[in-house]
Design an enzyme around this catalytic site. Structure first.
Site, PDB file in Angstrom:
ATOM      1  N   LYS A 122     -10.405  19.273  11.858  1.00 25.47           N
ATOM      2  CA  LYS A 122     -10.719  19.403  13.387  1.00 25.47           C
ATOM      3  C   LYS A 122     -10.614  20.838  13.822  1.00 25.47           C
ATOM      4  O   LYS A 122      -9.502  21.514  14.021  1.00 25.47           O
ATOM      5  CB  LYS A 122     -10.071  18.534  14.171  1.00 25.47           C
ATOM      6  CG  LYS A 122     -10.225  17.207  13.865  1.00 25.47           C
ATOM      7  CD  LYS A 122      -9.353  16.173  14.542  1.00 25.47           C
ATOM      8  CE  LYS A 122      -9.641  14.559  14.129  1.00 25.47           C
ATOM      9  NZ  LYS A 122      -8.413  13.964  13.769  1.00 25.47           N
TER      10      LYS A 122
ATOM     11  N   THR B 116       0.762  -1.218  -0.164  1.00 23.69           N
ATOM     12  CA  THR B 116      -0.069   0.004  -0.018  1.00 23.69           C
ATOM     13  C   THR B 116       0.731   1.185  -0.048  1.00 23.69           C
ATOM     14  O   THR B 116       2.185   1.185   0.516  1.00 23.69           O
ATOM     15  CB  THR B 116      -0.999   0.056   1.194  1.00 23.69           C
ATOM     16  OG1 THR B 116      -0.055   0.167   2.345  1.00 23.69           O
ATOM     17  CG2 THR B 116      -1.706  -1.051   1.331  1.00 23.69           C
TER      18      THR B 116
ATOM     19  N   GLU C 153      -6.513  -2.848   1.052  1.00 24.24           N
ATOM     20  CA  GLU C 153      -6.484  -3.887   2.000  1.00 24.24           C
ATOM     21  C   GLU C 153      -7.863  -4.768   1.560  1.00 24.24           C
ATOM     22  O   GLU C 153      -8.000  -5.700   2.196  1.00 24.24           O
ATOM     23  CB  GLU C 153      -6.938  -3.239   3.291  1.00 24.24           C
ATOM     24  CG  GLU C 153      -5.358  -2.866   4.074  1.00 24.24           C
ATOM     25  CD  GLU C 153      -5.140  -1.405   3.621  1.00 24.24           C
ATOM     26  OE1 GLU C 153      -5.637  -0.821   2.345  1.00 24.24           O
ATOM     27  OE2 GLU C 153      -4.393  -0.752   4.159  1.00 24.24           O
TER      28      GLU C 153
ATOM     29  N   TRP D  12     -15.896  18.814  13.491  1.00 24.87           N
ATOM     30  CA  TRP D  12     -15.036  18.129  12.271  1.00 24.87           C
ATOM     31  C   TRP D  12     -15.593  18.825  11.079  1.00 24.87           C
ATOM     32  O   TRP D  12     -17.049  18.991  10.840  1.00 24.87           O
ATOM     33  CB  TRP D  12     -15.597  16.755  12.058  1.00 24.87           C
ATOM     34  CG  TRP D  12     -14.432  15.961  13.196  1.00 24.87           C
ATOM     35  CD1 TRP D  12     -13.837  16.435  14.271  1.00 24.87           C
ATOM     36  CD2 TRP D  12     -14.311  14.645  13.352  1.00 24.87           C
ATOM     37  NE1 TRP D  12     -13.249  15.338  14.893  1.00 24.87           N
ATOM     38  CE2 TRP D  12     -13.738  14.103  14.464  1.00 24.87           C
ATOM     39  CE3 TRP D  12     -14.894  13.569  12.600  1.00 24.87           C
ATOM     40  CZ2 TRP D  12     -13.446  13.079  14.824  1.00 24.87           C
ATOM     41  CZ3 TRP D  12     -14.858  12.223  12.948  1.00 24.87           C
ATOM     42  CH2 TRP D  12     -13.786  12.068  13.892  1.00 24.87           C
TER      43      TRP D  12
END
Ligand code: AMP
Length: 548
Positions: free
Chosen positions: A445, A188, A335, A450
């Site tokens: 943040k 990855t 994944e 958020w």
């Protein structure tokens, strides 16, 4: 509780799910269907099977045994496609090397995967040249080339691909073995730390292929593929097996086009010449194609395209829809092999004007068959699917990597609590549709609240002057972080639009309640190019370093 297991008569055959079954299906269904490489080569599935057997014979002669790892460094070629089958079908492991990594990172993956043989396109000699003395386990190199232009190299080649194929016999008895045998591995492009190795078994790849068949061919929606489609991947073959579609289209015996090195003009030319009906890519590639001057000569109204690897921006979706493209998002990751979700538009949505379909086409979507999905809070508790509760997306499915190569600690983190943690944040609505709002690492943040960087990018990209946009959080003494946007303007707007105008544009979305006032970026900067990752996504890590 005792479950009643099935009985097997001693002569019954237990059929392992192996990649060779995918190839065999093409031989029965479509032996004369075509595989095309650029505008230089075309042959049938029958010849494909012959070449795969020859490759397996050649690799055996070079000493490759079951359990060995054979790596490939190539553009998207018919050779790569042949390796997708021959190497795992022999019982060896195919390592798809990410040729966009630095020489040091490539060296790391070669040594970490313990590659035994590397098939390398001559164009990539310069990537191995500086690190060749540190390669540990590789015993043989095989040369891949399209012509005789070759850079100087100190690497010693043990044969050239086409010569080896012509010497290898066309009979090879591919063995039957345990379906849990490792078929593929790759690394990855993680934004932090060393690359992480993921791996998939034959069983997982076959089930992923069947899951795709059920999702794309069984369920009626705009995401619909059949053996009459003409497939051309525009996601590199090293990136999660080109999202598994080469296996899917081989199983159903459809025509496939491989384009080698990506050149927007050639891609468009081949779409036209070969009547390509289906592709997949990251947003950057489509953006590049739609902005190519050659786009006006190509009719894209028969083209279906999945945008994945990053969120599909609404402005890009609209631009493609205006050209008649059947465009929609797909969600997955390295994944997860990668298929997880995609939008399934209902007939009533498809009957709407194209611009009214944009929202639905950009949604992250419904889980594919055999994908279970949950949203969890920071303590791991499942959250309701009410379109509101936002948390981390965790998944289960038969085709998820069962760990990271030789990394027990990060493997357990990935699978904490028995669910694979995607690192993405989102919510699921009452209809079971997932919406990713951000990556955990990218969410901004500010003052304890958020802000979705994806939503901000989506809003600002809808301004007519904006070509590409990225939103990141930059440190702020008072609020912790504040949003900032980095913008590439369209050529004809350069010098004609200022940052205040763009802020005013974002303010409209505050007024209609789409985002809160604190979501308006404090700072907007213009740039000529946005740095991209090795698979063509906007590189927020580099941008954060640059602007922090
Ligand atoms: P990779 O492992 O390089 O394929 O990257 C996977 C990551 O890309 C995911 O974890 C998401 O953060 C992002 N991604 C992929 N598809 C989508 C999508 N449709 N919408 C939003 N983010 C996506």
């Amino acid at each position: 509780m005792t479950y009643k297991k099935i009985e097997r008569t001693p002569s019954a055959h237990y059929f392992p799910l192996l990649i060779k079954n995918i190839l065999e299906s093409s031989q029965v269904l479509a032996p004369n269907q075509e595989i095309v490489y650029r505008d230089t080569l075309r042959y049938t599935y029958k010849i494909l099977a012959d070449r795969i057997a020859r490759l397996a014979n050649a690799l055996t002669t070079l000493g490759v045994k079951p359990g060995d790892t054979v790596a490939v460094m190539d553009w998207d070629t018919n050779r790569y496609f042949e390796c997708f089958f021959a190497i795992p079908m022999m019982g060896a492991v195919l390592h798809t090397i990410n040729i966009r990594l630095s020489p040091e990172q490539i060296l790391y993956t070669i040594n970490h995967a313990k590659d035994d043989v590397i098939l390398i396109n001559a164009e990539f000699f310069p990537l191995l040249e500086p690190v060749k003395d540190q390669i540990k386990t590789v015993k043989k190199f095989i040369l891949l080339k399209d012509d005789d232009n070759m850079p100087e190299t100190g690497l010693v080649m043990d044969g050239e691909y086409e010569e080896l194929l012509s010497q290898g016999g066309s009979d090879y008895d591919f063995p039957e073995f345990d379906e849990d045998t490792m078929a593929t591995t790759f690394y990855t492009t993680g934004t932090t730390g060393l690359p992480k190795g993921v791996y998939f078994s034959h069983r997982q790849i076959v089930l992923h292929t069947l899951g795709a068949a059920a999702g794309f061919s069984g369920i009626k929606s705009q995401a619909h593929l059949t053996s009459e489609d003409v497939y051309m991947p525009i996601t590199p073959m090293f990136h999660v097996h080109a999202w598994g579609f080469p296996y899917f289209f081989t199983m159903i015996g459809a025509k496939q086009i491989y384009i080698g090195r990506y050149e927007p003009e050639l891609i468009l030319k081949l779409i036209k010449k070969e009547n390509v009906t289906f592709s997949h890519c990251v947003p950057t590639i489509l953006h590049m194609m739609l902005n190519s001057p050659d786009i006006k000569d190509v009719d894209l109204s028969n083209w279906q395209v999945i945008i994945g690897g990053a969120a599909l921006p609404k402005a890009l979706c609209k631009q493609a829809l205006d050209l008649g493209v059947n465009i929609y998002a797909g969600y997955g990751m390295s994944e997860t092999c990668p298929m997880l979700t995609g939008p399934k538009l209902k007939p009533e949505t498809l009957a709407l004007e194209p611009e009214k379909q944009v929202e639905a086409r950009c949604r992250t979507g419904l889980p594919a068959p055999l994908v279970n999905l949950r949203i969890i809070d920071s303590k791991g508790n499942p959250l309701p699917h009410d379109g509101n509760a936002t948390g981390e997306v965790v998944v289960r499915s038969p085709w998820l990597t069962q760990g990271y190569t030789d990394d027990p600690e990060r493997s357990e983190e990935l699978w904490d609590g028995g669910w694979l943690h995607t690192g993405d944040i989102g919510y699921v609505d009452y209809e079971g549709c997932l919406q990713i709002t951000d990556r955990m690492k990218d969410v901004i943040k500010t003052g304890g609240e958020w802000i979705s960087s994806l939503e901000l990018e989506d809003i600002i990209s809808q301004h007519e002057a904006v070509s590409e946009a990225v939103a990141i959080g930059v440190p702020d003494d008072k609020w912790g972080e504040r949003p900032m946007c980095i913008i590439v303007l369209k050529d004809n707007y350069k010098g004609k639009v200022d940052t205040d105008e763009l802020k005013q544009f974002v303010m409209k979305y505050v007024e209609d309640g789409t985002i809160p006032k604190y979501g308006v970026p404090d700072k907007i900067v213009f740039t000529d190019t946005i740095p991209k990752t090795s698979v063509g996504k906007m590189d927020k890590k580099v941008l954060r370093e640059q602007y922090n």
